[in-house]
Design an enzyme around this catalytic site. Structure first.
Site, short mmCIF file in Angstrom:
data_model
loop_
_atom_site.label_atom_id
_atom_site.label_comp_id
_atom_site.label_asym_id
_atom_site.label_seq_id
_atom_site.Cartn_x
_atom_site.Cartn_y
_atom_site.Cartn_z
CD GLU A 150 -4.62 -6.52 -10.50
OE1 GLU A 150 -3.68 -6.22 -9.77
OE2 GLU A 150 -4.71 -6.21 -11.72
CG HIS A 154 -6.99 -2.27 1.13
ND1 HIS A 154 -7.16 -3.62 1.32
CD2 HIS A 154 -5.65 -2.05 1.17
CE1 HIS A 154 -5.98 -4.20 1.46
NE2 HIS A 154 -5.04 -3.27 1.36
#
Ligand code: GRF
Length: 216
Positions: free
Chosen positions: A145, A111
């Site tokens: 999540e 990320h």
């Protein structure tokens, strides 16, 4: 040394996948990329993988009625290749808990921010808006999540005066290409195991010096 088989999932350019492929060429690299799969038939990264002699598969999400059907097909395809780990590299589909739990501690993501800051999209714009002095990227095991899960490694870059989102993105991307292969190697050699929702590293620290920006 037997190499650990991994699959890499992409949706676009695939420069992180390329970095993994390049790293895996080294004889002592613990992983071998046996599959590059994409949900996007036009992902430019597929051509690179084919040219590198790696098997590619397209599982186009638009061909499936719902996420479950898409993820089942994805899961079945990956399983054909007997891979131990699955690495997300710019894979732009949200995966449901069904998939992430099936691959718990075996599914890795990169990320473009220093998590837990700036989850989601447009991380570089948001970092500039927030005025942070240090930005970077994170490699982590995936949890249900989004952009969440035990962190394997992070690389930091300075935010410099005059940075635009594109300039900052390019600086972070260079760091991504170093960090991802390093972290995948740690995972594949069993040196980055999850214990109590943290990654316990059995590795040398990348560097212990103070990271400070601005300095003067
Ligand atoms: C990278 O910035 C990665 O961190 C994010 O999406 C981008 C993908 O770039 N998840 P590429 O396809 O690997 O070039």
């Amino acid at each position: 040394m037997a190499k650990t088989k991994i699959a890499v999932l992409i949706s676009g350019r695939g420069s992180n996948m390329q970095a993994l492929v390049e790293a895996a060429k080294a004889e002592d690299y613990p992983a071998e990329i046996v599959l590059v799969a994409s949900n996007n038939p036009d992902a430019p990264g597929l051509e690179f993988a084919e040219a590198a002699g790696i098997d590619t598969e397209v599982i186009d999400h638009r061909d499936y009625d719902d996420r479950q059907a898409f993820e089942t097909a994805l899961d079945q395809t990956i399983k054909l290749y007997n891979t131990r780990f699955v690495c997300l590299a710019g894979f732009m589909r949200i995966l449901t808990p069904w998939f992430t739990e099936r691959w718990r501690d075996l599914l890795i993501n990169i990320h473009p921010s220093l998590l837990p800051a700036f989850k989601g999209l447009h991380t570089h714009e948001r970092a500039l808006e927030a005025g942070v002095r240090i930005h970077g990227c994170t490699v982590h095991y995936v949890r249900p999540e989004m952009d969440d899960g035990p962190i394997i490694g992070q690389a930091a870059v300075p935010v410099l005066p005059g940075d635009t989102p594109d300039v900052l993105a390019a600086r972070v991307l260079e760091a991504e290409h170093k960090l991802y292969p390093q972290c995948v190697a740690l995972a594949c050699s069993g040196k980055a195991r999850v214990a109590g929702e943290r990654v316990r590293l059995q590795a040398r620290e990348f560097g212990a010096e103070l990271l400070m920006n601005p300095h003067d």
